[in-house]
Design a protein around this motif. Structure first.
Motif, mmCIF file in Angstrom:
data_model
loop_
_atom_site.group_PDB
_atom_site.id
_atom_site.type_symbol
_atom_site.label_atom_id
_atom_site.label_comp_id
_atom_site.label_asym_id
_atom_site.label_seq_id
_atom_site.Cartn_x
_atom_site.Cartn_y
_atom_site.Cartn_z
ATOM 1 N N PRO A 67 -32.573 1.469 -26.001
ATOM 2 C CA PRO A 67 -34.042 1.625 -26.022
ATOM 3 C C PRO A 67 -34.594 1.554 -27.449
ATOM 4 O O PRO A 67 -33.834 1.391 -28.404
ATOM 5 N N LEU A 68 -35.897 1.720 -27.586
ATOM 6 C CA LEU A 68 -36.525 1.932 -28.894
ATOM 7 C C LEU A 68 -36.405 3.419 -29.234
ATOM 8 O O LEU A 68 -36.361 4.263 -28.344
ATOM 9 N N THR A 69 -36.378 3.737 -30.528
ATOM 10 C CA THR A 69 -36.049 5.125 -30.910
ATOM 11 C C THR A 69 -37.142 6.136 -30.588
ATOM 12 O O THR A 69 -36.870 7.315 -30.500
ATOM 13 N N ASP A 70 -38.392 5.696 -30.468
ATOM 14 C CA ASP A 70 -39.492 6.655 -30.329
ATOM 15 C C ASP A 70 -40.221 6.473 -29.002
ATOM 16 O O ASP A 70 -41.342 6.911 -28.843
ATOM 17 N N ASP A 71 -39.545 5.846 -28.043
ATOM 18 C CA ASP A 71 -40.215 5.440 -26.807
ATOM 19 C C ASP A 71 -40.053 6.496 -25.710
ATOM 20 O O ASP A 71 -39.571 6.203 -24.619
ATOM 21 N N PHE A 72 -40.462 7.725 -25.990
ATOM 22 C CA PHE A 72 -40.378 8.792 -24.981
ATOM 23 C C PHE A 72 -41.320 8.468 -23.822
ATOM 24 O O PHE A 72 -42.390 7.916 -24.024
ATOM 25 N N ILE A 73 -40.899 8.836 -22.627
ATOM 26 C CA ILE A 73 -41.678 8.463 -21.445
ATOM 27 C C ILE A 73 -41.767 9.642 -20.478
ATOM 28 O O ILE A 73 -40.874 10.488 -20.454
ATOM 29 N N GLN B 132 -38.354 2.461 -16.573
ATOM 30 C CA GLN B 132 -39.266 1.331 -16.842
ATOM 31 C C GLN B 132 -39.427 1.068 -18.334
ATOM 32 O O GLN B 132 -40.136 0.149 -18.730
ATOM 33 N N GLU B 133 -38.793 1.923 -19.168
ATOM 34 C CA GLU B 133 -38.958 1.748 -20.616
ATOM 35 C C GLU B 133 -38.204 0.505 -21.096
ATOM 36 O O GLU B 133 -37.326 -0.003 -20.407
ATOM 37 N N PHE B 134 -38.563 0.057 -22.294
ATOM 38 C CA PHE B 134 -37.925 -1.112 -22.898
ATOM 39 C C PHE B 134 -36.432 -0.843 -23.123
ATOM 40 O O PHE B 134 -36.049 0.189 -23.673
ATOM 41 N N ARG B 135 -35.598 -1.780 -22.688
ATOM 42 C CA ARG B 135 -34.165 -1.726 -22.989
ATOM 43 C C ARG B 135 -33.682 -3.137 -23.289
ATOM 44 O O ARG B 135 -34.054 -4.074 -22.567
ATOM 45 N N ASP C 133 -36.953 19.253 -30.349
ATOM 46 C CA ASP C 133 -37.533 18.715 -31.571
ATOM 47 C C ASP C 133 -38.563 19.701 -32.109
ATOM 48 O O ASP C 133 -39.219 20.390 -31.346
ATOM 49 N N LYS C 134 -38.640 19.746 -33.433
ATOM 50 C CA LYS C 134 -39.568 20.664 -34.086
ATOM 51 C C LYS C 134 -41.009 20.349 -33.678
ATOM 52 O O LYS C 134 -41.809 21.236 -33.461
ATOM 53 N N LYS C 135 -41.300 19.051 -33.631
ATOM 54 C CA LYS C 135 -42.650 18.624 -33.234
ATOM 55 C C LYS C 135 -42.519 17.616 -32.100
ATOM 56 O O LYS C 135 -42.620 16.416 -32.318
ATOM 57 N N PRO C 136 -42.273 18.072 -30.850
ATOM 58 C CA PRO C 136 -42.078 17.101 -29.756
ATOM 59 C C PRO C 136 -43.339 16.259 -29.557
ATOM 60 O O PRO C 136 -44.441 16.739 -29.754
ATOM 61 N N LYS C 137 -43.101 15.025 -29.168
ATOM 62 C CA LYS C 137 -44.207 14.064 -29.088
ATOM 63 C C LYS C 137 -45.193 14.409 -27.972
ATOM 64 O O LYS C 137 -46.345 13.994 -28.016
ATOM 65 N N GLY C 138 -44.757 15.157 -26.981
ATOM 66 C CA GLY C 138 -45.660 15.506 -25.883
ATOM 67 C C GLY C 138 -44.953 16.434 -24.918
ATOM 68 O O GLY C 138 -43.800 16.810 -25.127
ATOM 69 N N VAL C 139 -45.645 16.777 -23.865
ATOM 70 C CA VAL C 139 -45.097 17.696 -22.862
ATOM 71 C C VAL C 139 -44.637 16.873 -21.658
ATOM 72 O O VAL C 139 -45.296 15.911 -21.279
ATOM 73 N N GLY C 140 -43.499 17.234 -21.077
ATOM 74 C CA GLY C 140 -43.040 16.567 -19.855
ATOM 75 C C GLY C 140 -42.441 15.196 -20.087
ATOM 76 O O GLY C 140 -42.360 14.391 -19.167
ATOM 77 N N LEU C 141 -41.993 14.926 -21.323
ATOM 78 C CA LEU C 141 -41.410 13.609 -21.618
ATOM 79 C C LEU C 141 -39.886 13.668 -21.573
ATOM 80 O O LEU C 141 -39.291 14.731 -21.719
ATOM 81 N N VAL C 142 -39.274 12.507 -21.349
ATOM 82 C CA VAL C 142 -37.815 12.416 -21.437
ATOM 83 C C VAL C 142 -37.459 11.335 -22.453
ATOM 84 O O VAL C 142 -38.264 10.448 -22.761
ATOM 85 N N ALA C 143 -36.222 11.434 -22.976
ATOM 86 C CA ALA C 143 -35.747 10.440 -23.938
ATOM 87 C C ALA C 143 -35.485 9.123 -23.211
ATOM 88 O O ALA C 143 -35.007 9.125 -22.074
ATOM 89 N N PRO C 144 -35.812 7.986 -23.841
ATOM 90 C CA PRO C 144 -35.559 6.700 -23.192
ATOM 91 C C PRO C 144 -34.063 6.481 -22.960
ATOM 92 O O PRO C 144 -33.239 6.950 -23.728
ATOM 93 N N LYS C 145 -33.749 5.800 -21.894
ATOM 94 C CA LYS C 145 -32.393 5.470 -21.440
ATOM 95 C C LYS C 145 -31.568 6.682 -21.005
ATOM 96 O O LYS C 145 -31.074 6.706 -19.900
ATOM 97 N N SER C 146 -31.401 7.723 -21.851
ATOM 98 C CA SER C 146 -30.562 8.861 -21.456
ATOM 99 C C SER C 146 -31.294 9.768 -20.463
ATOM 100 O O SER C 146 -30.645 10.475 -19.682
ATOM 101 N N GLY C 147 -32.630 9.793 -20.520
ATOM 102 C CA GLY C 147 -33.411 10.634 -19.601
ATOM 103 C C GLY C 147 -33.352 12.126 -19.917
ATOM 104 O O GLY C 147 -33.784 12.943 -19.110
#
Ligand code: ZN
Length: 415
Positions: free
Chosen positions: A27-33, A40-43, A346-360
């Motif tokens: 995936p892309l490194t910052d593509d939390f979903i 459906q994320e980029f791979r 993460d110290k500053k998570p990008k949002g609430v309810g997100l998962v890491a791309p590919k690993s989930g």
């Protein structure tokens, strides 16, 4: 997202490129979903090549990233050791090479939240940032750092304000190795650098260190080239620049995996005054056959990570990851057992309810370690290990519960 495949080396345009590493469907490194969009994320495969002619290690695909960087939020400025590094860099650069000069102009490309430029400004420099991310540009402007929002290309030079048509310093921190056309960038930078004493300051990941630690997570879609001191010297020379410093800030004060160099136009006064820097890369990095062996070691490292996580969870214990920057995301993406991690903090998570791309793996903030405790913590951002350990001591975590990614990759983990 559109992927464009290259037909030649990014540096010498040669066609003899040898693939040595294949990381499938990354995936892309910052593509939390959000969880409901998982899958459906980029791979896309990450293939890493070495050019048989100029020996520059590189990818041969470019992902069209415009919108992605616009939405990028990751900033290193938050950590005390990162701020200290930025002040050291600005202070050493000015005192070593530009002492006594007034009105020094510093342009930073990929200036993030303006932390590095603030350090230059505090020392009396005039500064200007260039940054694609909306959020980071806003943060920089709030700090009083003038910043132009956009992706910097060779043409961007025409849109610089009149007072920045000639500058003393062009600086890039972990941005240069994201550029699809690094050589064209050096030519563009040279065209605005003061020919008498202009300095190009670049910090990238050091390929030698990546390979020593088997840090495959640094092979990203976002990266175009992977330099060593040897290939950096050769690249600069192709554009008539001379590298005069590989040690501007001592290694102990840099991020875990840094190649920091200062280049000046080869005809400049500084090139006459300071001897050219020498490569410190071991000779085997110039041997094409060396790279196939490295790919085998990397596969072994991924297997070590899976074994580690499987052993902990098989014993009924809970484990989490720490650090949802590129290292964490890409490390987990190549593993089989990453989904056994309870979450990644993460110290500053990008949002609430997100998962890491590919690993989930679910993305959470630091309080999760208190609300939903784990037995072991796999630290991806191992450069900040001491800060992380002392910060989490208040939740009752002991140093022995923390495991550095580097140790686990090398099969040195204590569990
Ligand atoms: Zn080449």
């Amino acid at each position: 997202m559109h992927v464009h495949t290259l037909t030649h080396c990014r540096i010498c345009s040669g066609q003899r490129r040898r693939r040595f590493l294949h990381l499938p469907e990354m995936p892309l490194t910052d593509d939390f979903i959000p969880r409901e969009r998982f899958g459906q994320e980029f791979r896309h495969d990450i293939d890493v090549f070495i050019c048989e002619d100029c020996l520059t290690v590189q990818t041969q695909h470019d992902v069209d990233m415009g919108d992605y960087y616009e939405d990028y939020q990751y900033a290193v400025g938050a950590s005390p050791s990162a701020s200290r590094f930025m002040r050291l860099l600005a202070g050493h650069l000015l005192s070593k090479y530009l002492a006594g000069r007034k009105g020094i102009k510093v342009l930073e490309v990929g200036s993030g939240d303006g932390g590095q430029l603030l350090a230059f400004k505090e020392l009396g420099c005039e500064v200007l940032g260039y940054e694609p991310s909306t959020l980071l540009t806003r943060a920089a402007i709030c700090k009083g750092i003038p910043t132009i929002q956009g992706l910097f290309t060779a043409g961007s030079i025409n849109y610089l304000p009149a007072s920045f048509k000639t500058v003393d310093v062009v600086m890039l921190s972990y941005t240069f190795d994201h550029l699809p056309q690094p050589r064209e960038f050096i030519a563009a930078a040279q065209s605005i650098l003061n020919p008498d004493h202009g300095l190009l300051v670049i910090e990238v990941h050091n390929l030698q260190k990546i390979l020593e630690r088997q840090e495959y997570c640094l092979f990203e879609h976002e990266h175009s080239i992977y330099l060593t001191t040897a290939t950096a010297l050769a690249l600069a020379a192709r554009e008539r620049m001379t590298i005069i410093d590989f040690d501007l800030v001592p290694e102990a004060d840099r991020r875990a995996n840094s190649l920091l160099f200062v280049a000046t136009p080869s005809a400049s006064r500084l090139a006459g005054q300071f001897p050219p820097a020498k490569s410190t890369a071991p000779p085997e990095l110039g041997n094409l056959n060396f790279y196939a062996g490295q790919a085998e070691l990397i596969k072994g490292g991924i297997a070590n990570l899976d074994t580690f996580v499987n052993r902990i969870t098989a014993g009924g214990k809970r484990i989490a990851g720490y650090g949802a920057g590129g290292r964490g995301i890409m490390t987990m993406a190549a593993m089989q057992a990453a989904s056994k991690l309870c979450y990644v903090v993460d110290k500053k998570p990008k949002g609430v309810g997100l998962v890491a791309p590919k690993s989930g793996v679910p993305l959470v903030g630091i309080p999760a370690l208190k609300e939903s405790p784990v037995d072991e913590i796999l630290v991806f951002s191992f450069g900040y290990m001491k800060e992380i350990q002392s910060e989490l001591a208040s939740f009752g975590y002991q140093p022995r519960q923390f495991h550095s990614l580097v140790d686990v990759l090398a099969g040195r983990a204590s569990q």
